[in-house]
Design a protein around this motif. Structure first.
Motif, mmCIF file in Angstrom:
data_model
loop_
_atom_site.group_PDB
_atom_site.id
_atom_site.type_symbol
_atom_site.label_atom_id
_atom_site.label_comp_id
_atom_site.label_asym_id
_atom_site.label_seq_id
_atom_site.Cartn_x
_atom_site.Cartn_y
_atom_site.Cartn_z
ATOM 1 N N GLU A 95 0.837 -1.193 0.000
ATOM 2 C CA GLU A 95 0.000 0.000 0.000
ATOM 3 C C GLU A 95 0.877 1.250 0.000
ATOM 4 O OE1 GLU A 95 -2.624 -0.483 3.333
ATOM 5 O OE2 GLU A 95 -4.047 -1.672 2.157
ATOM 6 N N PRO A 105 -5.542 2.247 0.880
ATOM 7 C CA PRO A 105 -5.962 0.896 0.514
ATOM 8 C C PRO A 105 -6.124 0.760 -1.000
ATOM 9 C CG PRO A 105 -7.814 2.145 1.385
ATOM 10 C CD PRO A 105 -6.598 2.994 1.587
ATOM 11 N N HIS A 106 -6.182 -0.473 -1.468
ATOM 12 C CA HIS A 106 -6.393 -0.796 -2.884
ATOM 13 C C HIS A 106 -5.246 -0.308 -3.773
ATOM 14 C CE1 HIS A 106 -10.382 -1.833 -1.563
ATOM 15 N NE2 HIS A 106 -10.667 -0.581 -1.254
ATOM 16 N N ASP A 141 -2.174 -2.061 -3.556
ATOM 17 C CA ASP A 141 -1.231 -3.177 -3.575
ATOM 18 C C ASP A 141 -1.496 -4.075 -4.773
ATOM 19 O OD1 ASP A 141 -3.672 -3.651 -2.222
ATOM 20 O OD2 ASP A 141 -2.909 -5.594 -1.536
#
Length: 703
Positions: free
Chosen positions: A226, A237-238, A240
């Motif tokens: 992240e 978030p989101h 990776d």
């Protein structure tokens, strides 16, 4: 601890069985592409670097009339790149837009996506479902398997056909060559770790061979965590993802002047989130989707190349390519407020055959050839009800079995008019056959467009160190399956119908430049202007369906005026110190139905400045700044795009440093410190702010 473990694993993988030297001499798809005689550092590559893309012949940047940016092997090793586009950041004529981590594209002279031709080792990366907006497919070439990148700025359709409107960006992968008749081997391991996104990259390669034969292979693993933004923000978030890639290449010289190359490449991103769909953007109180994943993205590529260098009467050099590429674009999405998950399977299967020839006759240097490409699109979609588990078939994104075939021939002549003048002139004819089967609404289309295009370039060698160049070229983009493939019921009570008269988009670009190359200095500066006509746009026909839906269709109705300035400089102050700088500026205006407005996704003023100093023969230090001015010239589409601040994208600059230590023969340990002031900023049009303060450790060891 994780970074130490990662570096340890990378070192362990560097066994004698994996011996390769990616720094070894690299032969391109057309000829051998050599590094500059001068050391390279961050910024613009020296002008004398050999390139092959602009003319389909090996020439230095200084000797060609076109505007070309070359990123060589040294700079590629120094960068901590996650995608190929990262190498082009702040190069003359390029601006990088990244909708989501792990996926990025270059914007070249204000054009992007399918308006720019992307190539790998002489084979088209652009497929029939490339869209003329930011897309994810350029990231499906392994950024760690790159020997050189060449960016030709300006319309290049004479030599390269459809899509080469803003320019051509070509990735050339390394080719391992040996001397002598005895078998030999070499190896390389590269590992890097970045704190800003917790990313870890490992690349191991190996090669064995002798003078007439070599075989090499490599594997890349990438794991991105992240991202942490500037000003001590939390990790996002989101952001990776992971990826892995593998490649192999064989070179065989069966006879003097003959060479066969066989290669294979594979890259997969198993699950890549689209950040602008999963995190609320500008003007949004919540994101568009609960789920939006490219799952998976995949590229398979295999190619054979046969080269003949001989005085055969009608050619001095001939090169034949056969290639196959499959791109998989599968998706998993779910909007807010629904239990229905959408599953998509999309794939392009592109086959290509090309033949290119070079011949010198007196004061003429001819380049001519033929090519043919055949693309088939497979597409399917299902809806999964998460409550009931019911799976229903839905209309696919594109009509399944759509095809786009093309063939073309071209001729270019470089004529020495006088000791100080050179004229490059060429032409091309292209023919297309595009067919889309009827979709669920019974709507299909068949098109057979063609195009005749040309270009001319003039070089005046004012002195031995100063060349004045000018070019005019016409580029085009044939309508593809993406332009034609979405028919029937559409959002906002619309119904799309095909246009059997849809024609190629066209652009005419003119530029004027100065190139300066002498010991201690390399510089270039270009001004350019483009007139983009016949841009494909969805418009209302004025008619309604029986159910009352508004009928729309694609037509060639929009025009753009684009212009800009590109400049790069490198000054060798002393044997140990270099100063460099790049400046790019682009303006654009679009016209439709008598209304004029700012063009879509135009980059701001941007570039880089810096200095490189070699403290000793083994230690070098570099400081540089990246910068971009404010961009508040927004198109109507920009103003409603959640990736773009409707008030404009703020200007920014970052201070950065790099330290390199050659601690052993062919072994380098590097430390890169980026965004030292921990600024919070966003590159215009990208789907996420860039990383805050970050450190990257790299180990590059060849043996």
């Amino acid at each position: 601890m994780r970074s130490i473990l990662f570096l340890t694993i990378g070192l362990a993988l560097s066994s004698p069985l994996l011996a390769a030297d990616a720094a070894n001499e690299m032969a391109s798809t057309e000829t051998v592409a050599a590094d500059s005689a001068s050391p390279e550092a961050e910024g613009e590559t020296p002008l004398e670097a050999v390139q092959v893309t602009a003319t389909r012949a090996a020439k230095s940047n200084f000797e060609v009339s076109g505007a070309v940016s070359v990123v060589g092997q040294d700079e590629i090793r120094e960068r901590a790149a996650l995608t190929v586009a990262d190498y082009l950041r702040a190069q003359p004529g390029a601006f990088i837009q990244a909708t989501t981590p792990g996926q990025a594209i270059p914007i070249v002279r204000g054009l992007k996506g399918s308006e720019v031709l992307h190539m790998v080792d002489g084979f088209r990366l652009n497929t029939a479902f490339f869209r003329n907006s930011p897309n994810q497919y350029f990231a499906l070439a392994d950024a760690q398997n790159v020997g050189q990148i060449e960016l030709v700025r300006g319309a290049s359709s004479t030599l390269y056909g459809s899509d080469a409107m803003g320019g051509v960006v070509q990735i050339l992968t390394p080719e391992e060559r040996f001397e002598g008749n005895d078998w030999d081997g070499r190896g390389r391991v590269r590992a890097q770790y970045t704190t800003g996104d917790l990313s870890r990259v490992t690349r191991v390669t190996g090669a064995v061979g002798h003078e007439r034969f070599s075989i090499s292979a490599g594997v890349t693993a990438q794991d991105v965590g992240e991202r942490q933004l500037g000003k001590d923000s939390d990790r996002v978030p989101h952001t990776d993802l992971s990826a892995w890639a593998a490649d192999a290449k064989m070179l065989w010289a069966p006879a003097e002047g003959h060479e066969l190359m066989l290669s294979a490449q594979y890259l997969e991103q198993p699950k890549t989130p689209r950040i602008d769909e999963l995190v609320a953007g500008f003007g949004q109180t919540r994101p568009n989707s609960v789920e939006f994943y490219f799952q998976p993205q995949e590229r398979q590529f295999a190619q054979a190349r046969y080269t003949i260098v001989a005085d055969a009467g009608w050619f001095d050099r001939a090169e034949f390519h056969l290639g196959y590429q499959k791109i998989v674009d599968d998706r998993r999405t779910r909007e807010f407020g629904t239990v229905n998950r959408e599953l998509e399977q999309n794939a392009s299967r592109l086959r290509g055959a090309t033949a290119a020839f070079n011949k010198e006759i007196g004061n003429h240097a001819l380049v001519y050839g033929v090519e043919a490409y055949y693309d088939t699109i497979d597409s399917a979609r299902q809806r999964l009800n998460l409550n009931s588990g019911a799976l229903t078939v839905r209309s696919p994104r594109f009509p399944d079995g759509s095809t786009m075939d093309s063939w073309a021939f071209y001729l270019n002549d470089s004529i020495s008019l006088a000791p100080r003048w050179q004229l490059d002139i060429g032409g091309r004819y292209s023919k297309f056959d595009i067919e889309l089967p009827a979709n669920a609404q019974g709507v299909g289309v068949k098109l057979e467009p063609d195009d005749l295009t040309g270009s001319a370039g003039l070089t005046f060698r004012a002195t031995d160190v100063v060349h004045i160049v000018s070019n005019i070229g016409r580029g085009f983009r044939a309508p593809n399956v993406f332009d034609l493939g979405i028919f029937g019921d559409r959002p906002s009570n619309r119904f799309a119908i095909p246009n059997a008269d849809l024609a190629p988009e066209t652009v005419v670009t003119w530029d004027l430049g100065v190139k300066w190359d002498q010991p201690g200095w390399q510089a270039e500066a270009f001004v350019w202007k483009s007139r983009y006509k016949d841009k494909i746009t969805s418009v209302e026909t004025g008619e309604l369906t029986e159910s009352g839906r508004i009928i729309v269709t694609n037509r060639n109705v929009t025009e753009l005026d684009l212009w800009g300035v590109e400049a790069g400089l490198r000054w060798y102050m002393s044997p140990s110190t270099e100063v460099f700088g790049v400046l790019n500026y682009t303006r654009g205006e679009e016209t439709y139905a008598g209304d004029s407005y700012d063009a879509d996704r135009i980059p701001p003023l941007n570039g880089r400045v810096g200095v490189l100093h070699r403290l000793t023969g083994a230690v070098s230090v570099e400081g540089y700044a990246l910068y971009a001015a404010r961009q508040d010239r927004l198109s109507p589409r920009d103003e409603t795009d959640p990736r773009v601040n409707p008030a404009g994208t703020a200007g920014w600059n970052t201070l950065n440093a790099r330290l390199a230590w050659d601690f052993a023969d062919q072994a380098t340990l590097g430390l890169r410190l980026e965004n030292l002031a921990d600024r919070r900023y966003r590159e215009h049009g990208s789907g996420l702010d860039e990383m805050g303060r970050s450190a990257t450790v790299t180990l590059d060891w060849a043996f």
